[in-house]
Design a protein around this motif. Structure first.
Motif, short mmCIF file in Angstrom:
data_model
loop_
_atom_site.label_atom_id
_atom_site.label_comp_id
_atom_site.label_asym_id
_atom_site.label_seq_id
_atom_site.Cartn_x
_atom_site.Cartn_y
_atom_site.Cartn_z
N ILE A 22 -68.63 14.34 15.84
CA ILE A 22 -69.19 14.23 17.33
C ILE A 22 -67.58 14.43 18.19
O ILE A 22 -67.66 15.10 19.10
N LYS A 23 -66.84 13.43 17.79
CA LYS A 23 -65.53 13.48 18.57
C LYS A 23 -64.82 14.93 18.42
O LYS A 23 -64.14 15.25 19.29
N LYS A 26 -66.59 17.39 20.59
CA LYS A 26 -66.49 16.91 22.14
C LYS A 26 -64.90 17.22 22.49
O LYS A 26 -64.38 17.47 23.72
N HIS A 36 -66.38 26.95 18.46
CA HIS A 36 -66.24 25.50 17.76
C HIS A 36 -65.63 25.92 16.60
O HIS A 36 -65.72 26.83 16.05
#
Length: 230
Positions: A22-23, A26, A36
């Protein structure tokens, strides 16, 4: 276009692995899904516990770490990372058996401290007892006074928060482990810590900068920020 393929040598523990993923998401500046990075995760919770081995209570995790890294190699990753700080004790041996580079979160944390806190004198570290015993942070962070909780607080607060029946590795990220970690943090602050390091990936699932009166560094956030730039 972010064409690099990132590998996460994970499972240590599974929630810390997901948190790092998740880091990375983000930390990546995007306008669409296609912007991404491709991230391949081998979430291998069967890797023997690193702290237990260091304390002489368990199986050596190195071969499982190497095999998991080779799975990432076969999957075509360009660079890998490990969401377990204690596992960095074995990183040189693991790296010597792999072709893909592994970004070392402790090296990156040391660089971050030098760049952002050049005048800092005392840092408090919340980590596993195994990490303390092998002086892992001392290997990478030089010329700074590193302090740890006393033995009782380390055993009954930090290790209980991580490994206890109601601890983080049991899936609890509520007030119980948080309160234990806050007591340990308060002792370090009282003993002169100017910043704290979340020296175990489970800790940053619970303890946040907003909970304490001094900065809290998360090596996994530093790692996520750096791996997308590498």
């Amino acid at each position: 276009m972010n064409d690099k393929v990132i590998g996460i040598l994970g499972g240590m523990g599974p929630e810390a692995t997901a948190d790092l993923f998740i880091k990375i998401i983000k930390a990546t500046k995007v306008n669409s899904d296609q912007d991404h990075f491709r991230v391949i995760i081998d979430n291998n919770p069967k890797i023997p516990d690193r702290t237990k081995y260091i304390l002489g209570l368990g199986e050596n995790p190195v071969q499982a770490l190497i095999q998991t890294g080779r799975n990432l190699e076969k999957s075509g990753v360009d660079i890998a990372c490990i969401p377990c700080i204690t596992a960095h004790y074995f990183i040189e041996e693991v790296q010597s058996n792999l072709k893909i580079p592994i970004l070392n979160c402790l090296e990156q944390t040391n660089k971050y401290i030098k760049q952002n806190y050049p005048n800092i004198k005392t840092i408090g570290v919340l980590s596993t007892t195994g990490t303390i015993n092998i002086k892992l942070f001392e290997k990478y962070i030089k010329n700074i006074n590193l302090i740890y909780p006393d033995k009782n607080i380390q055993k009954y607060n930090v290790m209980e928060a991580i490994y206890g029946e109601k601890g983080i590795k049991s899936g609890n990220i509520d007030k119980y482990p948080l309160n234990l970690l806050l007591q340990a943090s308060e002792q370090l602050i009282k003993n002169g810590a100017e910043i704290l390091i979340s020296g175990c990936t489970e800790i940053n699932l619970v303890l946040k900068t907003s909970h304490i009166s001094i900065p809290l560094l998360d090596p996994m956030q530093i790692l996520a920020d750096d791996i997308i730039k590498s």
